[in-house]
Design an enzyme around this catalytic site. Structure first.
Site, PDB file in Angstrom:
ATOM      1  N   ARG A 130       0.829  -1.204   0.000  1.00  0.00           N
ATOM      2  CA  ARG A 130       0.000   0.000   0.000  1.00  0.00           C
ATOM      3  C   ARG A 130       0.868   1.260   0.000  1.00  0.00           C
ATOM      4  O   ARG A 130       2.030   1.233   0.395  1.00  0.00           O
ATOM      5  CB  ARG A 130      -0.908   0.014   1.222  1.00  0.00           C
ATOM      6  CG  ARG A 130      -2.074  -0.965   1.139  1.00  0.00           C
ATOM      7  CD  ARG A 130      -2.965  -0.893   2.371  1.00  0.00           C
ATOM      8  NE  ARG A 130      -2.232  -1.239   3.588  1.00  0.00           N
ATOM      9  CZ  ARG A 130      -1.769  -0.357   4.463  1.00  0.00           C
ATOM     10  NH1 ARG A 130      -1.954   0.935   4.273  1.00  0.00           N
ATOM     11  NH2 ARG A 130      -1.119  -0.754   5.537  1.00  0.00           N
ATOM     12  N   LYS A 272      -8.486  -2.325   1.168  1.00  0.00           N
ATOM     13  CA  LYS A 272      -8.376  -1.426   2.317  1.00  0.00           C
ATOM     14  C   LYS A 272      -9.146  -0.124   2.108  1.00  0.00           C
ATOM     15  O   LYS A 272      -9.535   0.535   3.071  1.00  0.00           O
ATOM     16  CB  LYS A 272      -6.897  -1.147   2.633  1.00  0.00           C
ATOM     17  CG  LYS A 272      -6.155  -2.367   3.173  1.00  0.00           C
ATOM     18  CD  LYS A 272      -6.833  -2.960   4.410  1.00  0.00           C
ATOM     19  CE  LYS A 272      -6.014  -4.094   5.034  1.00  0.00           C
ATOM     20  NZ  LYS A 272      -6.727  -4.753   6.146  1.00  0.00           N
ATOM     21  N   HIS A 292     -10.595  -3.922  13.011  1.00  0.00           N
ATOM     22  CA  HIS A 292      -9.509  -4.599  12.287  1.00  0.00           C
ATOM     23  C   HIS A 292      -9.138  -5.811  13.128  1.00  0.00           C
ATOM     24  O   HIS A 292      -8.268  -5.751  13.992  1.00  0.00           O
ATOM     25  CB  HIS A 292      -8.309  -3.660  12.118  1.00  0.00           C
ATOM     26  CG  HIS A 292      -7.219  -4.244  11.260  1.00  0.00           C
ATOM     27  ND1 HIS A 292      -5.895  -3.923  11.405  1.00  0.00           N
ATOM     28  CD2 HIS A 292      -7.268  -5.141  10.241  1.00  0.00           C
ATOM     29  CE1 HIS A 292      -5.178  -4.583  10.519  1.00  0.00           C
ATOM     30  NE2 HIS A 292      -5.988  -5.334   9.810  1.00  0.00           N
ATOM     31  N   SER A 310       0.110  -6.588  11.916  1.00  0.00           N
ATOM     32  CA  SER A 310       0.754  -7.614  11.105  1.00  0.00           C
ATOM     33  C   SER A 310       1.812  -8.356  11.920  1.00  0.00           C
ATOM     34  O   SER A 310       2.612  -7.745  12.621  1.00  0.00           O
ATOM     35  CB  SER A 310       1.409  -6.927   9.903  1.00  0.00           C
ATOM     36  OG  SER A 310       1.913  -7.864   9.020  1.00  0.00           O
ATOM     37  N   LYS A 314      -2.796 -12.775  14.438  1.00  0.00           N
ATOM     38  CA  LYS A 314      -4.245 -12.605  14.240  1.00  0.00           C
ATOM     39  C   LYS A 314      -4.849 -13.750  13.413  1.00  0.00           C
ATOM     40  O   LYS A 314      -5.876 -14.313  13.770  1.00  0.00           O
ATOM     41  CB  LYS A 314      -4.465 -11.249  13.542  1.00  0.00           C
ATOM     42  CG  LYS A 314      -5.871 -10.768  13.425  1.00  0.00           C
ATOM     43  CD  LYS A 314      -5.950  -9.245  13.293  1.00  0.00           C
ATOM     44  CE  LYS A 314      -4.974  -8.651  12.306  1.00  0.00           C
ATOM     45  NZ  LYS A 314      -5.427  -8.678  10.918  1.00  0.00           N
ATOM     46  N   THR A 315      -4.195 -14.076  12.303  1.00  0.00           N
ATOM     47  CA  THR A 315      -4.699 -15.139  11.426  1.00  0.00           C
ATOM     48  C   THR A 315      -4.431 -16.510  12.030  1.00  0.00           C
ATOM     49  O   THR A 315      -5.311 -17.371  12.088  1.00  0.00           O
ATOM     50  CB  THR A 315      -4.041 -15.035  10.032  1.00  0.00           C
ATOM     51  OG1 THR A 315      -4.342 -13.754   9.479  1.00  0.00           O
ATOM     52  CG2 THR A 315      -4.555 -16.105   9.100  1.00  0.00           C
ATOM     53  N   ASP A 329      -9.813 -10.866   9.186  1.00  0.00           N
ATOM     54  CA  ASP A 329      -9.197  -9.531   9.105  1.00  0.00           C
ATOM     55  C   ASP A 329     -10.122  -8.341   9.378  1.00  0.00           C
ATOM     56  O   ASP A 329      -9.706  -7.376   9.991  1.00  0.00           O
ATOM     57  CB  ASP A 329      -8.561  -9.357   7.715  1.00  0.00           C
ATOM     58  CG  ASP A 329      -7.604  -8.174   7.653  1.00  0.00           C
ATOM     59  OD1 ASP A 329      -6.786  -8.028   8.586  1.00  0.00           O
ATOM     60  OD2 ASP A 329      -7.665  -7.400   6.696  1.00  0.00           O
ATOM     61  N   ARG A 394       1.456 -12.399  -1.280  1.00  0.00           N
ATOM     62  CA  ARG A 394       0.099 -12.597  -0.753  1.00  0.00           C
ATOM     63  C   ARG A 394      -0.691 -13.582  -1.598  1.00  0.00           C
ATOM     64  O   ARG A 394      -0.350 -13.859  -2.738  1.00  0.00           O
ATOM     65  CB  ARG A 394      -0.658 -11.264  -0.771  1.00  0.00           C
ATOM     66  CG  ARG A 394      -0.077 -10.175   0.109  1.00  0.00           C
ATOM     67  CD  ARG A 394      -0.689 -10.202   1.472  1.00  0.00           C
ATOM     68  NE  ARG A 394      -0.235  -9.126   2.336  1.00  0.00           N
ATOM     69  CZ  ARG A 394      -0.798  -8.845   3.505  1.00  0.00           C
ATOM     70  NH1 ARG A 394      -1.836  -9.553   3.924  1.00  0.00           N
ATOM     71  NH2 ARG A 394      -0.330  -7.876   4.264  1.00  0.00           N
TER      72      ARG A 394
END
Length: 611
Positions: A130, A272, A292, A310, A314-315, A329, A394
């Protein structure tokens, strides 16, 4: 009917084949396209069809004949009316199948290939992440008083917006083909928004087809978008236009309900961008909190929400064989429970293996799109450890590719546990702490994690990273507004809040510590979900004033309190104070909006600070 008689050899009737001259011409043009790097000047897919579809007055010199005027579809009419897309010159490919997008990407887009597992590999060009410094929000009277203006949301005037929008549409009008993908953001039908993506690359179309919630055929027939994205990412912004800092521009207009992308082909900008839209629309218009976070649900309907930046887990931690995945996410917390915003997952691939992340590894199959990975040119096997193109490799895939997913991705249960994830490379924060309401607001607004500095610049200390609400680049409103909504919901639904450190224990990453073993982190989570940890005996952890359990099933007692597990070469209390001061310094920018109770809930790193 002779062809129907058994044994007869009636040749097939080829009414749809172009004349030989036309066929050769098409082949030559396609071959020419394949030799060039400019995917965006690709040949119109409709050419062979157009040459034969009800055309009249064909001659040897003009085998395509004359094409009668045709009626336009509803989508074509809408794009013509709203954006002046030239539907007679540009082929508008509306909601194509996955297979059709594969074909177009392979023929027209350099760097595309089918990998050994059936996923499509795409290349995003110069931008592989990004561009937060190029994000703009249009300053207009309806949203002006709500938006959190500053480094995250830089203002753009309506006039400059119109210039950039026109530039993007002019570019799309020069293409031979553009794609339209329609989908929804938000699984709760009361709050979902219709999103239309207009783009020039099959890669972008497939990406958003995966990431949005895919409508049924009936829903597509009467689809009218709430928001439209015009992605002209292959074409740069004019750097001399007022307010442009580079050739990249990612702009959102809440009044016009549109988003325009110039100068970046990184697909994550679209995902995003819609997230930012939800960070505005949900709280302002519906009193729904945008998060988030990842979320999962236990067999009894109990929901856990995981906030984290990141690399904090989280995942990984939301993927639990004993619990159903709601999403990995982006979520919203409404008056009826929690719902996922997305129809897909956008997973990091660097270092991916079947052993470490079996669910994600298994999801990389036909329909998934790999971004900027490197593969073996012969076997097409992807090397997930290769970061030649970028470390930010990704994969975007539909959420149903994860077996343990709850479809629809909605839970009628309100969260029982709120988990704020951090990865503290200093080894100072306890592996688990229970938070009261004010502490939850403080740590939610702080959004702390740490990352290791690169060795090339000679810095050996871990670098503290603070991202308000664990989502700073995507926030539309002031962080305190989200924090107050979170605190109200926690109080109303009596949720437990925890600070879970998946980082280093015993010492810092550079002073002899080790990463907290995943088996202990999972044991802590199991104790949270069973309710055992909330009943444990707690002690207060100095400086940060956190409540730390004295014991947890299947976790060594000494690991729970860094004061007892410290083996580092540096002074423990000094390290704790150092991190505490970083928290205090960061929080100064929010103190004008924070209550005294929330400010006091943070660390007390020195006596001179007037709490």
């Amino acid at each position: 009917m002779t062809g129907a008689i058994k044994g007869t050899q009636t040749p097939p009737i080829r009414t749809a084949s172009p004349a030989p001259l036309a066929e050769d011409f098409v082949r030559q043009i396609v071959a020419k396209q394949q030799r060039t790097n400019f995917h965006s000047s690709s040949l119109k897919t409709a050419i062979p069809k157009v040459m034969v579809a009800h055309s009249v007055n064909k001659t040897a010199l003009h085998p395509s004949g004359v094409q009668p005027q045709r009626e336009h579809t509803e989508i074509e009419e809408e794009l013509h009316d709203k954006a002046h897309i030239d539907y007679d010159r540009v082929a508008i490919v509306a909601n194509p199948s996955v297979a059709a997008l594969y074909e177009d990407a392979l023929v027209y887009e350099t760097g595309s290939a089918i990998t050994s597992t059936g996923a499509l590999s795409a290349y995003s060009g110069a931008k592989t992440g990004r561009s937060p410094s190029d994000k703009r929000i249009v300053r207009e009277e309806n949203s002006e008083s709500d938006v959190w203006w500053g480094p995250v949301n830089k203002p753009m005037s309506p006039d400059i917006w119109r210039i950039n929008r026109e530039r993007a549409i002019d570019y799309l009008n020069t293409r031979n083909r553009i794609y339209v993908v329609d989908g929804f953001a938000g699984w709760d039908e009361r709050y979902r928004i219709g999103v239309r993506v207009v783009c020039a690359r099959a890669y972008h179309a497939l990406f958003m087809r995966n990431m949005l919630i895919r409508p049924s055929r009936e829903e597509l027939e009467g689809f009218h978008p709430d928001y439209t994205i015009y992605n002209a990412g292959a074409f740069p912004a004019n750097r001399y236009t007022k307010g442009m800092t580079s050739a990249t521009s990612v702009a959102i207009n809440f009044a016009e309900k549109e988003m325009v992308i110039l100068g970046t082909e990184y697909a994550g900008e679209m995902k995003k961008g819609i997230f930012t839209v939800l960070f505005y629309e949900m709280p302002v218009k519906h009193n729904v909190l945008t998060l988030h976070s990842s979320a999962n649900e236990g067999k009894n309907g109990d929901v856990t929400v995981f906030f984290g930046l990141s690399g904090t887990g989280k995942t990984t931690l939301s993927a639990d064989p004993k619990r159903a995945l709601i999403g990995d996410d982006e979520h919203c917390w409404s008056d009826r429970g929690v719902f996922n915003i997305e129809g897909g997952c956008y997973a990091k691939c660097i270092g991916l293996s079947a052993e470490k992340e079996p669910d994600i590894f298994g999801a990389i199959r036909f329909g998934a799109i790999l971004e900027n990975v490197v593969f073996d040119p012969v076997t097409r096997v992807v090397d997930y450890d290769d970061f030649t193109l970028t470390e930010n490799t990704r994969c975007a895939y539909p959420i149903e590719y994860i077996e343990n997913t709850k479809i629809p991705c909605v839970s009628s249960g309100h969260p029982t546990n709120i988990i704020l994830l951090t990865c503290d490379a200093r080894g100072v924060l306890p592996p688990i702490s229970k938070l009261n309401t004010e502490q939850t607001m403080y740590h939610f607004i702080s959004g702390y994690t740490s990352k290791m500095a690169g060795t090339e610049d000679g810095v050996t200390e871990p670098q503290a990273t603070f991202s308000s609400c664990f989502a700073q680049p995507f926030l539309a409103l002031h962080p305190m507004r989200y924090a107050r909504m979170l605190a109200d919901k926690i109080a109303e639904h009596k949720a437990n809040a925890w600070l879970l450190n998946t980082g280093w224990v015993g010492a810092g990453a550079t002073t002899g510590g080790k990463r907290c073993p995943l088996k202990y982190t999972r044991a802590i989570l199991d104790a949270i979900h069973s309710g055992e940890l909330a009943k444990a005996e707690f002690e207060t952890y100095e400086t940060f004033n956190l409540s730390v359990p004295k014991s947890c099933p299947n976790v060594p007692d000494e690991l729970l309190n860094p004061a007892r597990s410290w083996t580092g070469t540096t002074n423990f209390k000094g390290e704790v104070r150092k991190l505490g001061k970083l928290f205090m310094e960061n929080f100064k920018k929010y103190e004008d909006q924070a209550t005294t109770e929330v400010i006091k809930a943070g660390p007390h790193a020195c006596c001179c600070h007037n709490h």
